[in-house]
Design a protein around this motif. Sequence first.
Motif, PDB file in Angstrom:
ATOM      1  N   MET A 150       3.397   3.417 -12.701  1.00 38.41           N
ATOM      2  CA  MET A 150       4.616   2.487 -13.634  1.00 38.41           C
ATOM      3  C   MET A 150       5.823   3.249 -12.017  1.00 38.41           C
ATOM      4  N   LEU A 151       5.869   4.183 -12.249  1.00 42.86           N
ATOM      5  CA  LEU A 151       7.224   5.534 -12.320  1.00 42.86           C
ATOM      6  C   LEU A 151       6.716   5.011 -10.635  1.00 42.86           C
ATOM      7  N   PRO A 152       5.673   5.597  -9.097  1.00 47.24           N
ATOM      8  CA  PRO A 152       5.779   5.546  -8.603  1.00 47.24           C
ATOM      9  C   PRO A 152       6.555   3.833  -7.798  1.00 47.24           C
ATOM     10  N   ILE A 153       6.261   2.541  -8.522  1.00 45.13           N
ATOM     11  CA  ILE A 153       6.840   1.497  -8.257  1.00 45.13           C
ATOM     12  C   ILE A 153       8.005   1.605  -8.074  1.00 45.13           C
TER      13      ILE A 153
ATOM     14  N   LEU B 122       0.652  -1.461   0.096  1.00 50.93           N
ATOM     15  CA  LEU B 122      -0.129   0.131   0.055  1.00 50.93           C
ATOM     16  C   LEU B 122       0.684   1.531  -0.127  1.00 50.93           C
ATOM     17  N   ASP B 123       2.225   1.174   0.554  1.00 49.78           N
ATOM     18  CA  ASP B 123       3.011   2.387   0.506  1.00 49.78           C
ATOM     19  C   ASP B 123       3.578   2.352  -1.407  1.00 49.78           C
ATOM     20  N   TYR B 124       3.652   1.801  -2.157  1.00 51.02           N
ATOM     21  CA  TYR B 124       3.779   1.806  -3.031  1.00 51.02           C
ATOM     22  C   TYR B 124       3.150   1.667  -4.908  1.00 51.02           C
ATOM     23  N   MET B 125       1.899   0.312  -4.604  1.00 53.66           N
ATOM     24  CA  MET B 125       1.429   0.423  -5.911  1.00 53.66           C
ATOM     25  C   MET B 125       0.046   0.957  -5.907  1.00 53.66           C
TER      26      MET B 125
END
Length: 442
Positions: free
Chosen positions: A156-159, A143-146
């Motif tokens: 995709m970029l935040p991942i 939940l912090d990155y997806m």
Amino acid sequence: MKVLKFGGTSVGTPVRMKAVAKLICDGNQKIVVLSAMSGTTNTLVEVAGYFQKCNTESANNTINHLRQKYVHHVKELFSNKDYASEATAKLDEIFNFLHSFSNVDYTESVEKAILAQGELMSTNMLVLYLKELGVKAQLIPALDYMKIDENGEPLMLPIRKFWESLLKNDAGQTEIFLTQGFICRSAAGEIDNLQRGGSDYTACLIGGSLHTEEIQIWTDIDGMHNNDPRFVDGTQPVRQLNFEEAAELAYFGAKILHPTCIQPARYSRVPVRLLNTMQPDAPGTIINNEIQKGCIKAVAAKDNITAIKVVSSRMLLATGFLRNIFEVFERFKTSIDMVATSEVGVSLSIDNDSRLAPIVEELKKCGTVVVDRNMCIICVVGDLESQNLGFESKVTNALRHVPIRMISYGGSNHNISFLIDEADKEAALKALSKELFSDNQE
Ligand code: ADP
Ligand code: ASP
Ligand code: MG
């Protein structure tokens, strides 16, 4: 760096979880994506259903029943009582959270929050078990990155940014980064998910965005099979598939992979390997960009298909006829799978018939409409480009005793599809198996 995803079947019992722990601890740093223990997400769907119907008693009974199962799992998994009580405390928190929906109005967000708990349970248990074994493991909350956008598309970029900075700061200290498959945050920041079976997608999104060496999908059977093992005896694992062949197969019923999941891997050219937790040394199936020239790889079937035929003499030499028809489906948010046309009509197939009645009403303005339900798409996958001669006759010859409602070829170089009655599915799969794979597989 590799990303390894273990499905519900691979972590379905404490014994299986221990086997996964053994398999992933080889001293190499890796990212491990877990699904919920098998059956848990289905139970959570049931719980959400009870809350929706305001049947709090059944919801709470079902939650308690699930809690009992996890009490046993904890007893079986841990030898050290400190880790066991830490796991129990974490699970208590999750189960109390589930009970808390008794006093809340039911919304879609409630359903999503409930469905997310299975992956939180399995990952919390495994990370503590790995710590009990003395492995350097860290739990990384999905939940912090997806995140997904307003259209449900993953970002995709935040991942990439999240994992790159995490890996940089870690500087090789952690052996196993464990994270939840399936769950994510919506554009509004609420708990959401990547749809059922979505843990495969999580693994491919991480592996694709980080351009890892390989993405491994571990399940309970030996790779993608050349036919459906539930209907045909003696099916064989296919050792190599092109990304497009794998996508066609996943969509048309080879349930081992989530249909959309491999797209991020394909764009990033990261190979995906399907492996079997029961036979970890078996080669499995590798999915990459290679094409095995002229080879028919596999057959798959998809049920519950509805065929719609629209016939009109007005179609002859008319422009815009097909557009008018396709627009009807777009308006009712129904996607079309197969299409075949003649000079006087068009036949197409859909798998979601929830809007069938209004669609048919609209289509009647274009011509005579005939609907056939309980149909099945049989799809043959391989290197089927037009220069390879003879595969069409081989396939149609195999199906010579099966009534065929529609044929589609030419949409891609990797697929030829037949629409038949569901009742003929097993016979069709068996006939194709005999004709195409009786002695040309290893
Ligand atoms: P996991 O929880 O490990 O991700 P899934 O729930 O995705 O597993 O289901 C994979 C299951 O699908 C396997 O147990 C397998 O038996 C089954 N399956 C159904 N059809 C096929 C097929 N054509 N090829 C391979 N496996 C299939
Ligand atoms: N647990 C989720 C489901 O059952 C996601 C997954 O297994 O991939 O759909
Ligand atoms: Mg799955």
